[in-house]
Design a protein around this motif. Structure first.
Motif, PDB file in Angstrom:
ATOM      1  N   UNK A  16       0.825  -1.210   0.000  1.00 16.90           N
ATOM      2  CA  UNK A  16       0.000   0.000   0.000  1.00 16.90           C
ATOM      3  C   UNK A  16       0.856   1.256   0.000  1.00 16.90           C
ATOM      4  N   UNK A  17       1.963   1.247   0.726  1.00 16.00           N
ATOM      5  CA  UNK A  17       2.844   2.414   0.760  1.00 16.00           C
ATOM      6  C   UNK A  17       3.440   2.703  -0.618  1.00 16.00           C
ATOM      7  N   UNK A  18       3.892   1.637  -1.277  1.00 12.51           N
ATOM      8  CA  UNK A  18       4.454   1.811  -2.624  1.00 12.51           C
ATOM      9  C   UNK A  18       3.383   2.322  -3.578  1.00 12.51           C
ATOM     10  N   UNK A  19       2.187   1.739  -3.488  1.00 13.47           N
ATOM     11  CA  UNK A  19       1.091   2.150  -4.368  1.00 13.47           C
ATOM     12  C   UNK A  19       0.754   3.623  -4.178  1.00 13.47           C
ATOM     13  N   UNK A  20       0.739   4.114  -2.925  1.00 15.76           N
ATOM     14  CA  UNK A  20       0.425   5.521  -2.648  1.00 15.76           C
ATOM     15  C   UNK A  20       1.453   6.444  -3.297  1.00 15.76           C
ATOM     16  N   UNK A 109      11.084   7.036  -1.211  1.00 15.75           N
ATOM     17  CA  UNK A 109      10.225   7.279  -2.373  1.00 15.75           C
ATOM     18  C   UNK A 109      10.977   7.788  -3.581  1.00 15.75           C
ATOM     19  N   UNK A 110      11.975   8.654  -3.377  1.00 13.46           N
ATOM     20  CA  UNK A 110      12.719   9.209  -4.499  1.00 13.46           C
ATOM     21  C   UNK A 110      13.541   8.131  -5.203  1.00 13.46           C
ATOM     22  N   UNK A 111      14.127   7.230  -4.424  1.00 18.15           N
ATOM     23  CA  UNK A 111      14.893   6.134  -5.013  1.00 18.15           C
ATOM     24  C   UNK A 111      13.988   5.254  -5.865  1.00 18.15           C
ATOM     25  N   UNK A 112      12.807   4.965  -5.342  1.00 15.24           N
ATOM     26  CA  UNK A 112      11.837   4.158  -6.083  1.00 15.24           C
ATOM     27  C   UNK A 112      11.454   4.827  -7.390  1.00 15.24           C
TER      28      UNK A 112
END
Length: 353
Positions: A16-20, A109-112
Motif C-alpha cells: 500500500x505504501x508503494x502504491x500511494x 520514495x525518491x529512489x523508487x
C-alpha cells in the motif's frame, strides 16, 4: 496515457505504501499479494513495469520472473526485484534470470521513482526504435548507444548490396553476422547429395536472417541466396550478443521470431507428410501471394521462378509444372510471364485443404 505498474508484494502495508507513492506520480497501479496471483495479473493486464518481492509464499519472485519471462505477453516487460536481502548471491541469481534492476528494502520514495523512471524511459526508447520500419535500424543502434549497458555497440553502420543469385552466406560457414533485409528478397535453402534444393524460407524487407546460428553459436545450417538484387544491414556477432544478453526486450523479440519459425517449420513438415502434391502446391501459391507487396495481393500475383516454388513445395520441377498446368485448366490460376496469377482463390483454398 498513464503507465501501469504491477506490484507483487505479500506485505500488505509495504504494498500500500508503494502504491500511494506511485499514484501521487500519476501511475496506474495494480497489485497482487502472492506470486501466483501476480503471474495471472501480469499476463492479463500486461503492465508497463513489474515490481516484485523475492520472498513470498506459494511462488517466490524468482519463480515469477521465470514464468513471465517465457510468456509472450510479459517477456519484454521491465522487471524490478524488491528485496530485504543484499547478499551478492541474490543479486547474481536475479540478474541471471533476466531482472532489470533491484531495490533493497528499506528504500525511500525518491529512489523508487528514479529507478522506475530510468527503466521505463529505457524500455520506451528501445521498444520504439526496435519496432520501427526497416530504414530505421540505424536509429535503433543510435538510441541504444545512449543507454547504460550499450556504450560498447559498434559505431560502424554495415550496409551491403548483393546481386541476384549471390550467396549471402553458405551452409557450414562460420556465423559472424546477423543480416537485416532492407530491400529485395532472400531465400534460404539446403541442397541434398543429389543436388536437389529444398527451400526452407523466403524473406522480405524487415526480416532477420542468420540469428539461429548466432543464438546457438554454431556455423550457418543453410544457404542464404539473393532472389533479387538486395540491400542488407549487418549486425556483427559481438553486437548481437550484447543486445540479446543485456536487454530482455531484444531477447524476447528474437525468441518470438524463432518460435514463429519453429511453428511454421512444423506445419511444413506435417504438410509434407500428409498432404498430396496438389494440396501443397495450392497452399504454397496462397502463402506466397499473401507475402507479396500489397499492390500485388489484390491482383493475386506471384512473381517467382517455378524451380523456387518447387523447392518450397518439396517436389520435382516436372511435377510442379504438371500441377500448375492442371490448375490452369481447372480455372484456378493463369500463367503469366515470371509467375502465376490466382483466378479463383476460393477454389484454390478448397484444393489446399
Amino acid at each position: 496515457m498513464k503507465e501501469t505498474i504491477l506490484i507483487i508484494e505479500d506485505n500488505v502495508e509495504m504494498c500500500e505504501n508503494i502504491a500511494d507513492i506511485l499514484k501521487l506520480e500519476n501511475y496506474e497501479v495494480i497489485s497482487a499479494n502472492n506470486g501466483k496471483e501476480g503471474v495471472k495479473l501480469a499476463i492479463s493486464a500486461m503492465p508497463d513495469l513489474i515490481l516484485c518481492d523475492i520472498m513470498m509464499p506459494e511462488l517466490d519472485g524468482y519463480g515469477v520472473l521465470h514464468v513471465l519471462g517465457k510468456h509472450p505477453n510479459t517477456s519484454d516487460t521491465p522487471f524490478i526485484f524488491l528485496t530485504a536481502k543484499s547478499e551478492k548471491a541474490d543479486f547474481r541469481k536475479g540478474m541471471s534470470l533476466g531482472a532489470d534492476d533491484y531495490l533493497v528494502k528499506p528504500f525511500d520514495g525518491m529512489e523508487l521513482l528514479k529507478t522506475l523512471e530510468i527503466r521505463l524511459k529505457r524500455n520506451r526508447k528501445l521498444k520504439t526504435a526496435f519496432e520501427n520500419e526497416p530504414k530505421d535500424l540505424g536509429e535503433f543502434f543510435d538510441r541504444a548507444k545512449e543507454l547504460n549497458g550499450f556504450e560498447n555497440l559498434s559505431d560502424k553502420k554495415l550496409v551491403k548490396q548483393f546481386k541476384k543469385k549471390d550467396f549471402v552466406f553458405r551452409e557450414g560457414q562460420s556465423a559472424g553476422t546477423l543480416y537485416y533485409l532492407v530491400e529485395g528478397e532472400i531465400k534460404t535453402n539446403r541442397i541434398n547429395e543429389d543436388g536437389k534444393e529444398f527451400i526452407t524460407g523466403i524473406f522480405t524487407p524487415g526480416q532477420y536472417i542468420g540469428y539461429v546460428a548466432l543464438l546457438r553459436n554454431i556455423p550457418y545450417t543453410e544457404n542464404a541466396v539473393a532472389m533479387t538484387d538486395i540491400t542488407v544491414e549487418m549486425i556483427v556477432k559481438e553486437d548481437f550478443h550484447l543486445l540479446v544478453n543485456t536487454n530482455r526486450l531484444v531477447a524476447a523479440k528474437f525468441m518470438k521470431i524463432l518460435s514463429n519459425n519453429v511453428l511454421e517449420a512444423e506445419k511444413r513438415l506435417v504438410e509434407l507428410a500428409y498432404q498430396s502434391v496438389r494440396q501443397r502446391v495450392a497452399s504454397v501459391i496462397l502463402t506466397l501471394c499473401d507475402r507479396e507487396p500489397s499492390q500485388n495481393k489484390d491482383a493475386g500475383t506471384i512473381n517467382m521462378l517455378r524451380r523456387d516454388i518447387a523447392g518450397i513445395v518439396g517436389t520435382a520441377l516436372e511435377t510442379l509444372n504438371r500441377t500448375i498446368t492442371d490448375f490452369r485448366e481447372e480455372g484456378l490460376i493463369e500463367i503469366i510471364e515470371g509467375g502465376v496469377r490466382i483466378v479463383d482463390r476460393r477454389g484454390l483454398e478448397r484444393t489446399s485443404r
